[in-house]
Motif scaffolding. Structure first.
Motif, short mmCIF file in Angstrom:
data_model
loop_
_atom_site.label_atom_id
_atom_site.label_comp_id
_atom_site.label_asym_id
_atom_site.label_seq_id
_atom_site.Cartn_x
_atom_site.Cartn_y
_atom_site.Cartn_z
N ARG A 45 0.84 -1.20 0.00
CA ARG A 45 0.00 0.00 0.00
C ARG A 45 0.88 1.25 0.00
NH1 ARG A 45 -5.36 -0.53 1.32
NH2 ARG A 45 -6.02 -2.61 1.97
N PRO A 50 -4.82 4.66 -3.86
CA PRO A 50 -5.76 3.70 -3.27
C PRO A 50 -5.34 2.26 -3.52
CG PRO A 50 -6.57 4.42 -5.39
CD PRO A 50 -5.30 5.19 -5.15
N GLY A 51 -5.71 1.38 -2.61
CA GLY A 51 -5.56 -0.05 -2.83
C GLY A 51 -4.17 -0.61 -2.58
N VAL A 52 -4.00 -1.84 -3.06
CA VAL A 52 -2.75 -2.60 -2.92
C VAL A 52 -2.19 -2.84 -4.32
CG1 VAL A 52 -1.73 -4.77 -2.16
CG2 VAL A 52 -3.54 -3.69 -0.79
N LEU A 65 -8.29 -2.80 -5.30
CA LEU A 65 -8.90 -1.65 -4.64
C LEU A 65 -9.76 -2.09 -3.46
CD1 LEU A 65 -10.00 0.30 -7.84
CD2 LEU A 65 -8.06 0.86 -6.33
N ASP A 66 -9.80 -1.25 -2.44
CA ASP A 66 -10.63 -1.52 -1.27
C ASP A 66 -12.10 -1.31 -1.61
OD1 ASP A 66 -8.32 -1.96 0.26
OD2 ASP A 66 -8.14 0.19 0.71
N GLU A 67 -12.96 -1.83 -0.75
CA GLU A 67 -14.41 -1.64 -0.91
C GLU A 67 -14.73 -0.14 -0.96
OE1 GLU A 67 -18.30 -2.87 -1.39
OE2 GLU A 67 -16.53 -4.17 -1.21
N ALA A 69 -13.67 2.02 -3.13
CA ALA A 69 -12.69 2.78 -3.90
C ALA A 69 -12.83 2.48 -5.38
CB ALA A 69 -11.28 2.45 -3.44
N ARG A 79 -13.37 -1.14 -10.31
CA ARG A 79 -13.45 -1.40 -8.88
C ARG A 79 -12.84 -2.77 -8.60
NH1 ARG A 79 -18.38 0.62 -10.56
NH2 ARG A 79 -18.94 2.69 -9.72
N GLY A 80 -12.53 -3.02 -7.34
CA GLY A 80 -11.96 -4.32 -6.98
C GLY A 80 -10.58 -4.51 -7.59
N ARG A 81 -10.35 -5.67 -8.21
CA ARG A 81 -9.05 -5.99 -8.81
C ARG A 81 -9.02 -5.51 -10.26
NH1 ARG A 81 -5.13 -10.47 -8.29
NH2 ARG A 81 -4.30 -11.01 -10.34
#
Length: 269
Positions: A45, A50-52, A65-67, A69, A79-81
């Motif tokens: 991070r 945002p995200g990993v 991405l986080d919920e 984001a 969104r998501g991966r």
């Protein structure tokens, strides 16, 4: 030049430099960069994105991405991966995140993430770059000699240990105060245009020590080309340590003082 011609020359240079500064200080330009993050296969991070982020097993850049984001990539909300795929060398993708842009790029064979936030203090505080006064004497005639084949040329970078490789198409020969000089040229931004990276006797004194750049138009059919050193510019590394700018090849270290173009930024003084 007549007085009128000199006035026109100066006005054209002022318009060019004003436009160059506007691009440099754009909301998502290099002065907006807040971090230079190097990716590996280990998810990580970052405080300004945002995200990993990580480089996947197939070599492409991936973000999880986080919920709640989201990013906008090529006009599409993700969104998501999200898999950016394999980024080509010196290529990049810009992902919009709220009012920021997350640059995903490859430099020196490494995947990087460089967030660009408009409120970055470096950008907000920028008041322009000092320059030498424009002078027609620094529009120097030159002669371009293409190589039989483009020559791969490895140069260092503003980041220690990083290297860039360019296919140099040829060399430009010119003279300053009767001294014969030459510069290895790299491909420019526009088709058939050229780029030269150089240092000179002013480097580290009145101009940035590591490098300056000069974009050149395509040479004439007979190889003629004009080097307008009044338009020698700083690369992003002159302003921020978060840049991976190339250094000039050794043969482009000029032994004369090119007292034209942009000087050391106020940010480095």
């Amino acid at each position: 030049m007549t007085t009128t011609e000199t006035d026109v020359f100066t006005a054209e240079w002022q318009a060019w430099h004003r436009d160059h500064e506007q691009k440099r200080a754009a909301p998502h330009g290099f002065l907006a960069i807040t971090g230079l993050h190097w990716l590996s296969d280990v998810p990580v991070r970052f405080p300004d994105a945002p995200g990993v982020w990580f480089t996947g097993a197939e070599g492409g850049v991936i973000v999880a991405l986080d919920e709640g984001a989201e990013l906008v990539v090529d006009g599409e909300t993700v969104r998501g991966r999200h898999e950016f795929g394999i980024i080509p060398e010196r290529g990049g993708v810009n992902a919009v995140w709220n009012d920021a842009v997350i640059e995903v790029a490859k430099r020196g064979g490494h995947d990087i993430v460089r967030p660009r936030h408009p409120d970055n203090p470096l950008r907000v505080a920028h008041t322009g770059t000092p320059t030498f006064a424009p002078d027609p004497k620094w529009v120097v005639p030159g002669r371009y000699e293409p190589f039989a084949h483009p020559e791969p040329t490895t140069v260092g970078a503003a980041v220690a240990g990083l290297e860039h490789v360019y296919d140099a198409p040829g060399r430009i020969h010119f003279a300053v105060d009767g001294q014969e000089l030459s510069l290895t040229a790299f491909p420019g931004h526009a088709p058939e245009s050229l780029l030269v990276l150089f240092t000179d006797a002013t480097s580290g004194v009145t101009t940035y020590a590591a490098n300056r750049a000069l974009q050149l138009p395509p040479p004439g059919a007979d190889g003629t080309i004009a080097l307008d050193f009044n338009r020698a510019t700083n690369l992003p590394c002159a302003y921020t340590d978060l840049a991976t700018c190339p250094l000039p090849p050794a043969e482009n270290r000029l032994p004369v003082a090119i007292e034209a173009g942009e000087q050391i930024p106020r940010e480095r003084r």
